[in-house]
Design a protein around this motif. Structure first.
Motif, PDB file in Angstrom:
ATOM      1  N   GLY A   1     -17.380  -0.593 -26.293  1.00  0.00           N
ATOM      2  CA  GLY A   1     -16.174   0.229 -25.909  1.00  0.00           C
ATOM      3  C   GLY A   1     -15.268  -0.567 -25.078  1.00  0.00           C
ATOM      4  O   GLY A   1     -14.085  -0.451 -25.085  1.00  0.00           O
ATOM      5  N   LEU A   2     -15.799  -1.217 -24.087  1.00  0.00           N
ATOM      6  CA  LEU A   2     -14.778  -1.883 -22.952  1.00  0.00           C
ATOM      7  C   LEU A   2     -14.106  -2.922 -23.553  1.00  0.00           C
ATOM      8  O   LEU A   2     -13.068  -3.218 -23.613  1.00  0.00           O
ATOM      9  CB  LEU A   2     -15.812  -2.319 -21.902  1.00  0.00           C
ATOM     10  CG  LEU A   2     -16.236  -1.250 -20.694  1.00  0.00           C
ATOM     11  CD1 LEU A   2     -17.108  -2.030 -19.814  1.00  0.00           C
ATOM     12  CD2 LEU A   2     -15.338  -0.677 -20.282  1.00  0.00           C
ATOM     13  N   VAL A   3     -14.894  -3.744 -24.380  1.00  0.00           N
ATOM     14  CA  VAL A   3     -14.459  -5.079 -25.119  1.00  0.00           C
ATOM     15  C   VAL A   3     -13.291  -4.435 -26.119  1.00  0.00           C
ATOM     16  O   VAL A   3     -12.285  -5.008 -26.328  1.00  0.00           O
ATOM     17  CB  VAL A   3     -15.422  -5.834 -26.088  1.00  0.00           C
ATOM     18  CG1 VAL A   3     -14.897  -6.578 -26.757  1.00  0.00           C
ATOM     19  CG2 VAL A   3     -16.444  -6.439 -25.026  1.00  0.00           C
ATOM     20  N   PHE A   4     -13.473  -3.196 -26.866  1.00  0.00           N
ATOM     21  CA  PHE A   4     -12.494  -2.891 -27.883  1.00  0.00           C
ATOM     22  C   PHE A   4     -11.372  -2.324 -27.134  1.00  0.00           C
ATOM     23  O   PHE A   4     -10.215  -2.855 -27.601  1.00  0.00           O
ATOM     24  CB  PHE A   4     -13.208  -1.525 -28.369  1.00  0.00           C
ATOM     25  CG  PHE A   4     -12.203  -0.898 -29.721  1.00  0.00           C
ATOM     26  CD1 PHE A   4     -12.297  -1.336 -30.718  1.00  0.00           C
ATOM     27  CD2 PHE A   4     -11.545   0.148 -29.124  1.00  0.00           C
ATOM     28  CE1 PHE A   4     -11.515  -0.922 -31.896  1.00  0.00           C
ATOM     29  CE2 PHE A   4     -10.735   0.833 -30.256  1.00  0.00           C
ATOM     30  CZ  PHE A   4     -10.767   0.287 -31.378  1.00  0.00           C
ATOM     31  N   PHE A   5     -11.405  -1.446 -26.091  1.00  0.00           N
ATOM     32  CA  PHE A   5      -9.957  -1.235 -25.316  1.00  0.00           C
ATOM     33  C   PHE A   5      -9.403  -2.254 -24.604  1.00  0.00           C
ATOM     34  O   PHE A   5      -8.141  -2.352 -24.689  1.00  0.00           O
ATOM     35  CB  PHE A   5     -10.406   0.118 -24.585  1.00  0.00           C
ATOM     36  CG  PHE A   5     -10.459   1.373 -25.382  1.00  0.00           C
ATOM     37  CD1 PHE A   5      -9.524   1.989 -26.227  1.00  0.00           C
ATOM     38  CD2 PHE A   5     -12.018   2.000 -25.309  1.00  0.00           C
ATOM     39  CE1 PHE A   5      -9.998   3.063 -26.941  1.00  0.00           C
ATOM     40  CE2 PHE A   5     -12.251   3.097 -25.945  1.00  0.00           C
ATOM     41  CZ  PHE A   5     -11.015   3.669 -26.727  1.00  0.00           C
ATOM     42  N   ALA A   6     -10.203  -2.853 -23.946  1.00  0.00           N
ATOM     43  CA  ALA A   6      -9.705  -4.062 -22.824  1.00  0.00           C
ATOM     44  C   ALA A   6      -8.753  -5.167 -23.907  1.00  0.00           C
ATOM     45  O   ALA A   6      -7.762  -5.423 -23.591  1.00  0.00           O
ATOM     46  CB  ALA A   6     -10.629  -4.577 -22.250  1.00  0.00           C
ATOM     47  N   SER A   7      -9.686  -5.403 -24.943  1.00  0.00           N
ATOM     48  CA  SER A   7      -9.111  -6.343 -25.762  1.00  0.00           C
ATOM     49  C   SER A   7      -7.620  -6.275 -26.482  1.00  0.00           C
ATOM     50  O   SER A   7      -6.653  -7.064 -26.521  1.00  0.00           O
ATOM     51  CB  SER A   7      -9.745  -7.039 -26.750  1.00  0.00           C
ATOM     52  OG  SER A   7     -10.328  -5.996 -27.636  1.00  0.00           O
ATOM     53  N   GLY A   8      -7.648  -5.050 -26.669  1.00  0.00           N
ATOM     54  CA  GLY A   8      -6.505  -4.299 -27.334  1.00  0.00           C
ATOM     55  C   GLY A   8      -5.272  -4.506 -26.403  1.00  0.00           C
ATOM     56  O   GLY A   8      -4.343  -5.109 -26.729  1.00  0.00           O
ATOM     57  N   LEU A   9      -5.427  -3.891 -25.247  1.00  0.00           N
ATOM     58  CA  LEU A   9      -4.383  -3.773 -23.979  1.00  0.00           C
ATOM     59  C   LEU A   9      -3.932  -5.382 -23.774  1.00  0.00           C
ATOM     60  O   LEU A   9      -2.846  -5.833 -23.490  1.00  0.00           O
ATOM     61  CB  LEU A   9      -5.117  -3.103 -22.786  1.00  0.00           C
ATOM     62  CG  LEU A   9      -4.641  -1.657 -22.822  1.00  0.00           C
ATOM     63  CD1 LEU A   9      -5.171  -1.215 -21.397  1.00  0.00           C
ATOM     64  CD2 LEU A   9      -3.174  -1.478 -22.905  1.00  0.00           C
TER      65      LEU A   9
ATOM     66  N   GLY B   1      -6.329  -0.538 -13.926  1.00  0.00           N
ATOM     67  CA  GLY B   1      -6.721   0.585 -13.587  1.00  0.00           C
ATOM     68  C   GLY B   1      -7.789   1.615 -14.491  1.00  0.00           C
ATOM     69  O   GLY B   1      -8.402   2.409 -13.757  1.00  0.00           O
ATOM     70  N   ALA B   2      -7.973   1.038 -15.609  1.00  0.00           N
ATOM     71  CA  ALA B   2      -8.744   1.755 -16.671  1.00  0.00           C
ATOM     72  C   ALA B   2     -10.257   0.985 -16.678  1.00  0.00           C
ATOM     73  O   ALA B   2     -11.091   1.712 -16.971  1.00  0.00           O
ATOM     74  CB  ALA B   2      -8.371   1.824 -17.914  1.00  0.00           C
ATOM     75  N   LEU B   3     -10.299  -0.489 -16.359  1.00  0.00           N
ATOM     76  CA  LEU B   3     -11.510  -0.813 -16.607  1.00  0.00           C
ATOM     77  C   LEU B   3     -12.627  -0.696 -15.719  1.00  0.00           C
ATOM     78  O   LEU B   3     -13.887  -0.248 -16.206  1.00  0.00           O
ATOM     79  CB  LEU B   3     -11.338  -2.430 -16.538  1.00  0.00           C
ATOM     80  CG  LEU B   3     -12.207  -3.499 -17.042  1.00  0.00           C
ATOM     81  CD1 LEU B   3     -12.543  -3.065 -18.492  1.00  0.00           C
ATOM     82  CD2 LEU B   3     -11.889  -5.078 -16.792  1.00  0.00           C
TER      83      LEU B   3
END
Length: 153
Positions: free
Chosen positions: A54-62, A19-21
């Motif tokens: 930014g995308l790698v940071f947030f997506a990898s965490g989730l 939903g966020a990507l």
């Protein structure tokens, strides 16, 4: 009437990730394109790098937390995994920023603006996705028919 989660059977972290990507990626690319006339071609590339960071940071965490924590009933495990993943992400982000400072042609202003937009859109889209997933935050109350018996008074 019972409320069902939209993601029954799914890992809720995957639902939020999906939903966020896409909205974040679209907003980042649009930001990079808007910055191009002001910062030039190097600004475009730097902004796209900022969006990717930014995308790698947030997506990898989730993604990582979703793989390790499948059961929301263990809050201690959830907190330990979440904090460990976040600490590792911050260390990796520090390394990326130190590396980016060494590149003379890197437009840090364009990358910073694009990264800021990425962060803001990700947070908004993530909150929207969690709300749409209808994640229960409390246990369902017992039915009125099954009221516990009172002991002797």
């Amino acid at each position: 009437m019972t409320q069902q989660t939209a993601a029954r059977g799914d890992n809720l972290f995957d639902v939020v990730l999906r939903g966020a990507l896409l909205p974040t990626a679209v907003a980042g690319v649009v930001t990079a394109l808007v910055l191009t006339p002001f910062r030039g071609g190097l600004g475009l590339v730097s902004a796209l790098v900022g969006v990717a960071i930014g995308l790698v940071f947030f997506a990898s965490g989730l993604f990582i937390v979703g793989r390790f924590v499948r059961d929301n009933s263990q809050p201690v495990l959830f907190m330990a995994v979440g904090m460990s993943v976040y600490f590792a992400q911050v260390i990796a982000l520090l390394g990326v920023l130190v590396l980016a400072r060494q590149i003379e042609t890197f437009d840090s202003l364009a990358a910073g603006i694009a990264l800021l937009v990425t962060v803001l859109v990700w947070q908004g889209a993530q909150m929207y996705a969690w709300r749409k997933a209808r994640v229960p935050v409390y246990d369902e109350p017992a039915d009125a028919d099954q009221a516990p018996e009172e002991g002797p008074s």
